[in-house]
Scaffold this motif. Structure first.
Motif, PDB file in Angstrom:
ATOM      1  N   TYR A 119       1.032  -1.565  -0.206  1.00 45.22           N
ATOM      2  CA  TYR A 119       0.255  -0.225  -0.129  1.00 45.22           C
ATOM      3  C   TYR A 119       1.097   0.946   0.455  1.00 45.22           C
ATOM      4  O   TYR A 119       0.804   2.244  -0.632  1.00 45.22           O
ATOM      5  N   ILE A 120       1.814   1.145   0.886  1.00 45.67           N
ATOM      6  CA  ILE A 120       2.528   2.500   0.664  1.00 45.67           C
ATOM      7  C   ILE A 120       3.504   2.636  -0.367  1.00 45.67           C
ATOM      8  O   ILE A 120       3.421   3.636  -0.701  1.00 45.67           O
ATOM      9  N   SER A 121       4.165   1.888  -0.591  1.00 44.40           N
ATOM     10  CA  SER A 121       4.836   1.839  -2.823  1.00 44.40           C
ATOM     11  C   SER A 121       3.552   1.964  -3.543  1.00 44.40           C
ATOM     12  O   SER A 121       3.886   2.962  -4.460  1.00 44.40           O
ATOM     13  N   PHE A 122       2.794   1.417  -3.437  1.00 45.71           N
ATOM     14  CA  PHE A 122       1.698   2.147  -4.554  1.00 45.71           C
ATOM     15  C   PHE A 122       1.600   3.303  -4.199  1.00 45.71           C
ATOM     16  O   PHE A 122       1.472   4.042  -4.973  1.00 45.71           O
ATOM     17  N   LEU A 123       1.250   4.610  -3.243  1.00 44.26           N
ATOM     18  CA  LEU A 123       1.117   5.090  -2.645  1.00 44.26           C
ATOM     19  C   LEU A 123       1.829   6.210  -3.544  1.00 44.26           C
ATOM     20  O   LEU A 123       1.962   7.699  -3.745  1.00 44.26           O
ATOM     21  N   SER A 124       3.123   5.422  -2.772  1.00 43.43           N
ATOM     22  CA  SER A 124       3.919   6.743  -2.615  1.00 43.43           C
ATOM     23  C   SER A 124       4.968   6.706  -4.351  1.00 43.43           C
ATOM     24  O   SER A 124       4.728   8.217  -5.255  1.00 43.43           O
ATOM     25  N   ILE A 125       4.312   5.441  -5.183  1.00 41.05           N
ATOM     26  CA  ILE A 125       4.469   5.695  -6.622  1.00 41.05           C
ATOM     27  C   ILE A 125       3.552   6.220  -7.364  1.00 41.05           C
ATOM     28  O   ILE A 125       3.878   7.413  -8.373  1.00 41.05           O
ATOM     29  N   SER A 126       2.353   6.107  -6.988  1.00 41.95           N
ATOM     30  CA  SER A 126       1.340   7.448  -7.596  1.00 41.95           C
ATOM     31  C   SER A 126       0.918   8.692  -7.408  1.00 41.95           C
ATOM     32  O   SER A 126       0.902   9.276  -8.314  1.00 41.95           O
ATOM     33  N   PHE A 127       1.755   9.102  -6.836  1.00 36.99           N
ATOM     34  CA  PHE A 127       1.976  10.904  -5.986  1.00 36.99           C
ATOM     35  C   PHE A 127       3.214  11.024  -6.847  1.00 36.99           C
ATOM     36  O   PHE A 127       2.502  11.973  -7.733  1.00 36.99           O
TER      37      PHE A 127
END
Length: 121
Positions: free
Chosen positions: A84-92
């Motif tokens: 979740y944190i990686s998806f959140l950071s990548i999408s940001f």
């Protein structure tokens, strides 16, 4: 531009009996099948979480929480949290990159031929 009537739009769209008026038995049947499918999806999670959250009640059903299940749940929680944190950071990061690219490159691109514009002037 041609205006479309309701009949033209209805002819091109896909119709579903579930969303039209009537067809009550079909709606009941499809709702029950959907609820049964979600029950099948959620039952393993209930099976694992019930002994962990209510151990005194789980013993009445002969459900016990083993250490392997606890380790598995901890691993899954940690795995999905990192995901979740990686998806959140990548999408940001990708959103910021796309917005910057839009401002710097796409908005500054000229969509006309300057030579022809000078001739017209």
């Amino acid at each position: 531009m041609k205006k479309l009537s309701r009949k033209d739009v209805a002819a091109t769209l896909i119709k579903d009996k579930f969303f039209s008026k009537g067809h009550i038995p079909l709606k009941i049947w499809q709702s029950l099948v959907a609820l049964f499918g979600w029950l099948i999806v959620l039952l393993p999670f209930i099976w694992v979480f019930f002994p962990l959250t209510r151990p005194e009640r789980a013993k009445a059903f002969d459900l016990y929480a083993f250490s392997l299940e606890k380790k598995l749940l901890f691993f899954l929680f940690l795995f999905f949290f990192v995901l979740y944190i990686s998806f959140l950071s990548i999408s940001f990061i990708l959103t910021r990159w796309n917005n910057r690219r839009f401002r710097k490159i796409i908005q500054r691109t000229k969509y006309y031929n300057e030579e022809q514009l000078e001739k017209r002037c």
